[in-house]
Design a protein around this motif. Structure first.
Motif, PDB file in Angstrom:
ATOM      1  N   SER A 112     -22.370  65.330  13.929  1.00  0.00           N
ATOM      2  CA  SER A 112     -22.416  64.956  15.344  1.00  0.00           C
ATOM      3  C   SER A 112     -23.812  64.422  15.613  1.00  0.00           C
ATOM      4  CB  SER A 112     -22.119  66.182  16.221  1.00  0.00           C
ATOM      5  OG  SER A 112     -22.239  65.879  17.601  1.00  0.00           O
ATOM      6  N   TYR A 113     -23.917  63.103  15.843  1.00  0.00           N
ATOM      7  CA  TYR A 113     -25.226  62.452  15.917  1.00  0.00           C
ATOM      8  C   TYR A 113     -25.291  61.406  17.030  1.00  0.00           C
ATOM      9  CZ  TYR A 113     -26.762  64.130  11.286  1.00  0.00           C
ATOM     10  OH  TYR A 113     -27.149  64.900  10.223  1.00  0.00           O
ATOM     11  N   GLY A 114     -26.504  61.181  17.491  1.00  0.00           N
ATOM     12  CA  GLY A 114     -26.851  59.935  18.134  1.00  0.00           C
ATOM     13  C   GLY A 114     -27.389  59.012  17.065  1.00  0.00           C
ATOM     14  N   GLN A 115     -26.973  57.752  17.073  1.00  0.00           N
ATOM     15  CA  GLN A 115     -27.389  56.807  16.027  1.00  0.00           C
ATOM     16  C   GLN A 115     -27.979  55.547  16.648  1.00  0.00           C
ATOM     17  OE1 GLN A 115     -25.193  55.461  12.174  1.00  0.00           O
ATOM     18  NE2 GLN A 115     -24.561  54.019  13.751  1.00  0.00           N
ATOM     19  N   TRP A 116     -29.153  55.176  16.173  1.00  0.00           N
ATOM     20  CA  TRP A 116     -29.793  53.923  16.559  1.00  0.00           C
ATOM     21  C   TRP A 116     -29.702  52.972  15.375  1.00  0.00           C
ATOM     22  CZ3 TRP A 116     -31.194  58.724  17.858  1.00  0.00           C
ATOM     23  CH2 TRP A 116     -31.407  59.003  19.223  1.00  0.00           C
ATOM     24  N   VAL A 117     -29.151  51.790  15.593  1.00  0.00           N
ATOM     25  CA  VAL A 117     -29.042  50.780  14.545  1.00  0.00           C
ATOM     26  C   VAL A 117     -30.137  49.750  14.781  1.00  0.00           C
ATOM     27  CG1 VAL A 117     -27.581  49.029  13.482  1.00  0.00           C
ATOM     28  CG2 VAL A 117     -26.576  51.175  14.303  1.00  0.00           C
ATOM     29  N   VAL A 118     -31.151  49.785  13.915  1.00  0.00           N
ATOM     30  CA  VAL A 118     -32.365  48.982  14.090  1.00  0.00           C
ATOM     31  C   VAL A 118     -32.744  48.388  12.741  1.00  0.00           C
ATOM     32  CG1 VAL A 118     -34.776  49.014  14.825  1.00  0.00           C
ATOM     33  CG2 VAL A 118     -33.138  50.569  15.897  1.00  0.00           C
ATOM     34  N   PRO A 119     -32.801  47.075  12.602  1.00  0.00           N
ATOM     35  CA  PRO A 119     -33.129  46.488  11.300  1.00  0.00           C
ATOM     36  C   PRO A 119     -34.609  46.610  10.951  1.00  0.00           C
ATOM     37  CG  PRO A 119     -32.865  44.767  12.957  1.00  0.00           C
ATOM     38  CD  PRO A 119     -32.488  46.056  13.622  1.00  0.00           C
ATOM     39  N   ILE A 120     -34.873  47.039   9.713  1.00  0.00           N
ATOM     40  CA  ILE A 120     -36.234  47.128   9.175  1.00  0.00           C
ATOM     41  C   ILE A 120     -36.297  46.238   7.933  1.00  0.00           C
ATOM     42  CG2 ILE A 120     -38.045  48.632   8.266  1.00  0.00           C
ATOM     43  CD1 ILE A 120     -37.338  49.307  11.124  1.00  0.00           C
ATOM     44  N   THR A 121     -37.188  45.273   7.942  1.00  0.00           N
ATOM     45  CA  THR A 121     -37.285  44.319   6.834  1.00  0.00           C
ATOM     46  C   THR A 121     -37.778  45.008   5.568  1.00  0.00           C
ATOM     47  OG1 THR A 121     -37.826  42.593   8.441  1.00  0.00           O
ATOM     48  CG2 THR A 121     -38.290  42.115   6.129  1.00  0.00           C
ATOM     49  N   LEU A 122     -37.236  44.619   4.428  1.00  0.00           N
ATOM     50  CA  LEU A 122     -37.713  45.137   3.144  1.00  0.00           C
ATOM     51  C   LEU A 122     -39.215  44.928   3.010  1.00  0.00           C
ATOM     52  CD1 LEU A 122     -34.970  44.010   0.598  1.00  0.00           C
ATOM     53  CD2 LEU A 122     -35.554  46.355   1.241  1.00  0.00           C
ATOM     54  N   GLY A 123     -39.913  45.944   2.533  1.00  0.00           N
ATOM     55  CA  GLY A 123     -41.366  45.888   2.390  1.00  0.00           C
ATOM     56  C   GLY A 123     -42.106  46.493   3.565  1.00  0.00           C
ATOM     57  N   ASN A 124     -41.410  46.772   4.668  1.00  0.00           N
ATOM     58  CA  ASN A 124     -42.010  47.456   5.814  1.00  0.00           C
ATOM     59  C   ASN A 124     -41.560  48.914   5.847  1.00  0.00           C
ATOM     60  OD1 ASN A 124     -43.373  45.182   6.835  1.00  0.00           O
ATOM     61  ND2 ASN A 124     -41.512  44.466   7.849  1.00  0.00           N
ATOM     62  N   THR A 125     -42.353  49.752   6.494  1.00  0.00           N
ATOM     63  CA  THR A 125     -42.036  51.171   6.597  1.00  0.00           C
ATOM     64  C   THR A 125     -41.365  51.469   7.932  1.00  0.00           C
ATOM     65  OG1 THR A 125     -43.971  51.728   5.242  1.00  0.00           O
ATOM     66  CG2 THR A 125     -42.987  53.510   6.512  1.00  0.00           C
ATOM     67  N   ALA A 126     -40.322  52.277   7.891  1.00  0.00           N
ATOM     68  CA  ALA A 126     -39.672  52.782   9.099  1.00  0.00           C
ATOM     69  C   ALA A 126     -40.240  54.159   9.425  1.00  0.00           C
ATOM     70  CB  ALA A 126     -38.171  52.884   8.888  1.00  0.00           C
ATOM     71  N   TYR A 127     -40.583  54.381  10.707  1.00  0.00           N
ATOM     72  CA  TYR A 127     -41.101  55.666  11.178  1.00  0.00           C
ATOM     73  C   TYR A 127     -40.184  56.176  12.287  1.00  0.00           C
ATOM     74  CZ  TYR A 127     -45.387  54.108   8.826  1.00  0.00           C
ATOM     75  OH  TYR A 127     -46.300  53.656   7.904  1.00  0.00           O
ATOM     76  N   PHE A 128     -39.666  57.372  12.114  1.00  0.00           N
ATOM     77  CA  PHE A 128     -38.639  57.918  13.004  1.00  0.00           C
ATOM     78  C   PHE A 128     -39.101  59.270  13.544  1.00  0.00           C
ATOM     79  CE2 PHE A 128     -33.912  59.483  12.977  1.00  0.00           C
ATOM     80  CZ  PHE A 128     -33.837  59.312  14.351  1.00  0.00           C
ATOM     81  N   ARG A 129     -39.206  59.368  14.870  1.00  0.00           N
ATOM     82  CA  ARG A 129     -39.572  60.641  15.512  1.00  0.00           C
ATOM     83  C   ARG A 129     -38.456  61.121  16.414  1.00  0.00           C
ATOM     84  NH1 ARG A 129     -43.520  60.182  20.336  1.00  0.00           N
ATOM     85  NH2 ARG A 129     -41.556  59.955  21.481  1.00  0.00           N
ATOM     86  N   ALA A 130     -38.179  62.410  16.352  1.00  0.00           N
ATOM     87  CA  ALA A 130     -37.306  63.042  17.337  1.00  0.00           C
ATOM     88  C   ALA A 130     -37.760  64.477  17.530  1.00  0.00           C
ATOM     89  CB  ALA A 130     -35.852  63.008  16.897  1.00  0.00           C
ATOM     90  N   TYR A 131     -37.650  64.938  18.752  1.00  0.00           N
ATOM     91  CA  TYR A 131     -37.876  66.357  19.038  1.00  0.00           C
ATOM     92  C   TYR A 131     -36.531  67.061  18.964  1.00  0.00           C
ATOM     93  CZ  TYR A 131     -42.687  65.495  20.519  1.00  0.00           C
ATOM     94  OH  TYR A 131     -44.019  65.163  20.554  1.00  0.00           O
ATOM     95  N   ILE A 132     -36.491  68.166  18.197  1.00  0.00           N
ATOM     96  CA  ILE A 132     -35.259  68.869  17.895  1.00  0.00           C
ATOM     97  C   ILE A 132     -35.370  70.327  18.358  1.00  0.00           C
ATOM     98  CG2 ILE A 132     -33.741  69.661  16.039  1.00  0.00           C
ATOM     99  CD1 ILE A 132     -33.627  66.668  16.424  1.00  0.00           C
TER     100      ILE A 132
END
Length: 220
Positions: A63-83
């Motif tokens: 059971s999730y909230g999902q964000w679909v966001v494109p990240i180009t190869l070679g770049n870093t994705a940073y994901f924050r959530a308070y749980i």
């Protein structure tokens, strides 16, 4: 671009939407057995007036909230959530944060183990050690997850808990397919409720907000 998504559910809208601004789309995803479709909560919030409530009632599912966001190869994705999770379940693990690639073949996740500690997992197994301290139920924690997926070679992954590094590695074999899926909530064979608030997604481009989002609140 750097900051891609900022979401505190303050608009009280959890249909397919960019939800408070950003690129990509927001979805509710739930399945398996005994899952509960995510809903808004106005009673358990970290900041502002709302959070996302995700739950399982036994069985195996998600059971999730999902964000679909494109990240180009070679770049870093940073994901924050308070749980904020509601019940400690000895011996049962669950996954509150997940990043996936476009094919869904590989993923990196923050996993809550059966002792209540947080660890870094990917498709190939556990990375490094667990968090120094166990997480307490009914408490808000800042979880930050990163994944650099290059056009060739190994990936770099990292997990932070309240600004403290839990584990990292620059030698994970996770394919070379672009990242685009960010999920916060709950997955596992559990009876559990998890609240999600103050979400942010950055990438490593641009002159600002090009690393971990750090602490923050999303209010209107």
């Amino acid at each position: 671009m750097a900051r891609l998504v900022t979401s505190g559910f303050e608009t009280k809208s959890i249909v397919s939407t960019t939800d408070e601004g950003g690129v990509g789309n927001f979805y509710l995803v739930a399945g398996g057995s005994n899952y509960v479709t995510p809903v808004l909560s106005t009673s358990t919030v970290r900041s502002g007036v709302a959070s996302l409530q995700c739950a399982m009632t036994g069985g195996s599912g998600y059971s999730y909230g999902q964000w679909v966001v494109p990240i180009t190869l070679g770049n870093t994705a940073y994901f924050r959530a308070y749980i904020n999770y509601q019940t400690h379940l000895p011996g049962i693990s669950a996954e509150p944060l997940i990043i996936r690639n476009t094919s869904g073949t590989y993923q990196v996740c923050a996993s809550l183990d059966g002792s209540g500690h947080l660890d870094l997992n990917d498709t190939n197994g556990v990375v490094g050690s667990v968090s120094a301290n166990a997480l307490n139920p009914n408490t808000w924690y800042r979880i930050e997850l990163s994944w650099l997926c290059p056009s060739s070679g190994n990936s770099t992954v990292a997990l932070y808990l309240d600004g403290v590094l839990v584990a990292s590695s620059s030698s994970r074999s996770l394919g070379n397919v672009a990242i685009n899926q960010f999920l916060a909530g709950i997955e596992g064979s559990v009876t559990q409720t998890v609240f999600v608030d103050d979400v942010a997604i950055n990438d490593s481009t641009g002159a600002a907000q090009n690393s971990f989002p750090g602490s923050g609140k999303v209010v209107l």
